[in-house]
Scaffold this active site. Structure first.
Site, PDB file in Angstrom:
ATOM      1  N   CYS A 174       0.916   1.105   7.331  1.00 53.04           N
ATOM      2  CA  CYS A 174       0.246   1.360   6.052  1.00 53.04           C
ATOM      3  C   CYS A 174      -1.071   2.088   6.255  1.00 53.04           C
ATOM      4  CB  CYS A 174       0.005   0.052   5.320  1.00 53.04           C
ATOM      5  SG  CYS A 174       1.556  -0.617   4.754  1.00 53.04           S
TER       6      CYS A 174
ATOM      7  N   LEU B  82      12.652 -40.235   3.447  1.00 58.00           N
ATOM      8  CA  LEU B  82      12.258 -39.015   4.171  1.00 58.00           C
ATOM      9  C   LEU B  82      10.866 -38.544   3.732  1.00 58.00           C
ATOM     10  CD1 LEU B  82      12.965 -36.854   6.199  1.00 58.00           C
ATOM     11  CD2 LEU B  82      14.263 -35.646   4.427  1.00 58.00           C
TER      12      LEU B  82
ATOM     13  N   GLU C 251      12.458 -31.950  -0.962  1.00 55.65           N
ATOM     14  CA  GLU C 251      12.870 -32.631  -2.197  1.00 55.65           C
ATOM     15  C   GLU C 251      13.744 -33.797  -1.758  1.00 55.65           C
ATOM     16  OE1 GLU C 251      13.557 -30.609  -5.972  1.00 55.65           O
ATOM     17  OE2 GLU C 251      14.110 -28.874  -4.774  1.00 55.65           O
TER      18      GLU C 251
ATOM     19  N   PRO D  31      12.349 -41.593  -1.177  1.00 55.32           N
ATOM     20  CA  PRO D  31      11.190 -42.258  -0.567  1.00 55.32           C
ATOM     21  C   PRO D  31      11.265 -42.358   0.957  1.00 55.32           C
ATOM     22  CG  PRO D  31      12.502 -43.788  -1.941  1.00 55.32           C
ATOM     23  CD  PRO D  31      13.013 -42.411  -2.198  1.00 55.32           C
TER      24      PRO D  31
ATOM     25  N   ASP E 253      22.458 -38.404  -5.964  1.00 57.69           N
ATOM     26  CA  ASP E 253      22.285 -37.493  -7.102  1.00 57.69           C
ATOM     27  C   ASP E 253      23.236 -36.294  -7.128  1.00 57.69           C
ATOM     28  OD1 ASP E 253      20.176 -39.102  -7.753  1.00 57.69           O
ATOM     29  OD2 ASP E 253      18.617 -37.733  -7.021  1.00 57.69           O
TER      30      ASP E 253
ATOM     31  N   GLU F 254       0.845  -1.207   0.000  1.00 56.85           N
ATOM     32  CA  GLU F 254       0.000   0.000   0.000  1.00 56.85           C
ATOM     33  C   GLU F 254       0.874   1.249   0.000  1.00 56.85           C
ATOM     34  OE1 GLU F 254       0.209  -2.498   2.096  1.00 56.85           O
ATOM     35  OE2 GLU F 254      -1.495  -2.596   3.441  1.00 56.85           O
TER      36      GLU F 254
ATOM     37  N   THR G 211      19.369 -38.839  -0.952  1.00 57.89           N
ATOM     38  CA  THR G 211      19.260 -38.078  -2.198  1.00 57.89           C
ATOM     39  C   THR G 211      20.578 -37.401  -2.542  1.00 57.89           C
ATOM     40  OG1 THR G 211      16.899 -37.739  -1.932  1.00 57.89           O
ATOM     41  CG2 THR G 211      18.046 -36.111  -3.262  1.00 57.89           C
TER      42      THR G 211
END
Ligand SMILES: NC(=O)c1ccc[n+]([C@@H]2O[C@H](COP(=O)([O-])OP(=O)(O)OC[C@H]3O[C@@H](n4cnc5c(N)ncnc54)[C@H](OP(=O)(O)O)[C@@H]3O)[C@@H](O)[C@H]2O)c1
Length: 340
Positions: A105, A301, A296, A299, A229, A70, A225
């Site tokens: 505001c 976690l 992300e 399986p 990866d 605002e 993971t």
């Protein structure tokens, strides 16, 4: 109803419900552009209209420390010499009535001749809730809420406003971040990609994943993971918010993640932490002002967080499951954690 969307009304000012709905839709779009940029503040959008319903100005809160939506819009209108035209203020969140890093505001609105203020959602912050609307009313301004707008789109717009606010709402009411779990499942029903691959989903599903990262303040993953990866977890397929720094938390009870990965993630701009306990990790993220965490993980976690109810939104990507053979995306919301 008169011409130009103006409602003839005996009880004061008022543009037509259709004009107000369009203004809310625009204010929500403006705010969404900064989803993920504003923590620990909420994303907020604002549109100001003249008495005929023409837009005098529009904008959004861009980052903590910068003006609220605002104030941003009203200041720009003042600088452009058009603030005197402001008749109606449409804002996705109740205007604040307290001094934080920026002045209230409500003061900015009261400095204009606005006769009416439309509010998307009440401020969920238990420390400040209610004050803004009441102070505007006490000063003689007409204040209405989107939930009371007599228009077919009002319920959907209100749901959108509540969803936009949900991560902030969750943080201020529980001290914990909003948890989004992203889970991709292959046509064979597995979360694990074939040997030698890091993914099995389409380009558009990958872009969705990067949009989810963009709106998150933190990424939560598991050691499995990271070891499988060597993931970057950066926003690459869509433009990121300039200067945004995210936390990266890795669940790693056995200290299997090598220091070289942690160093490389730090080099990529993350604030990196390892943790042995999900609840502790989430509490730490909340204490640091993270409003949304994106999980992300593999399986192990993912499954344990879903089973424990530790999620707010579950984004499921199923490879090739749409009738036309493309990936199907389903977004579920945790019924145990309703929005405002
Ligand atoms: N399809 C998808 O959406 C997706 C997304 C990411 C990864 N993946 C795939 O998933 C595979 C890896 O699977 P994963 O199950 O091993 O990965 P993960 O769930 O990311 O990591 C598992 C590890 O995290 C730690 N952990 C898990 N739950 C925990 C809990 N509740 N509290 C504390 N620590 C916990 C454990 O390590 P410690 O015992 O050492 O603590 C566990 O071995 C990879 O092939 C990867 O490509 C798929």
């Amino acid at each position: 109803m008169g011409m130009d969307g103006i409602v003839s009304s005996s009880n004061g000012p008022g543009l037509s419900p259709g004009r107000i709905a369009t203004a809310f839709s625009r204010a929500l779009d403006l705010a969404r552009a900064y989803e993920g940029a504003t923590a620990p503040n909420p994303p907020v959008g604002c549109v100001v209209l003249d008495a005929a319903g023409n837009e005098v100005g529009a904008g959004a809160h861009r980052r903590a420390g910068l003006p609220h939506a605002e104030a941003e819009v009203i200041t720009a209108a003042q600088l452009a010499g058009v603030a005197g035209w402001i008749d109606t203020v449409v804002v996705t969140l109740e205007p604040c009535n307290h001094h934080g890093r920026t002045p209230p505001c409500v003061d900015a609105i009261l400095a204009t001749g606005a006769r009416q203020v439309w509010i998307g959602c009440r401020d969920p912050n238990p420390r400040v809730g209610g004050g803004g609307a009441e102070r505007l009313r006490a000063a003689g301004r007409k204040v209405d809420f989107l939930s009371g707008l007599a228009h077919p789109a009002a319920a959907m717009l209100h749901a959108d406003a509540a969803r936009l606010l949900a991560p902030f709402s969750r943080l201020v009411s529980t001290g914990l971040p909003f948890i989004t779990i992203k889970q991709a499942i292959s046509a064979a029903g597995s979360m694990v990609p074939p040997a030698g691959q890091k993914t099995f989903t389409s380009q558009s599903a990958l872009e969705l994943a990067h949009r989810l990262r963009r709106r998150a303040d933190a990424i939560l993953t598991g050691s499995g993971t990271v070891l499988a990866d060597d993931p970057q977890f950066t926003v690459r397929l869509v433009p990121d918010h300039p200067g945004k720094q995210r936390q990266l938390v890795i669940l790693d009870r056995r200290d299997r993640v090598p220091a070289a990965y942690l160093d490389a993630a730090t080099q990529r701009g993350f604030l990196v932490h390892c943790s042995r306990d999900v609840a502790e990790a989430l509490a730490g993220l909340g204490a640091a002002g993270a409003m949304e965490v994106l999980v992300e993980a593999g399986p192990t976690l993912t499954g344990s967080m879903l089973a424990a109810g530790l999620w707010d939104e579950h984004v499921l990507i199923e490879q090739g499951a749409s009738p036309d053979g493309t990936d199907r995306v389903t977004v579920r919301r945790n019924p145990a954690h309703p929005f405002q």
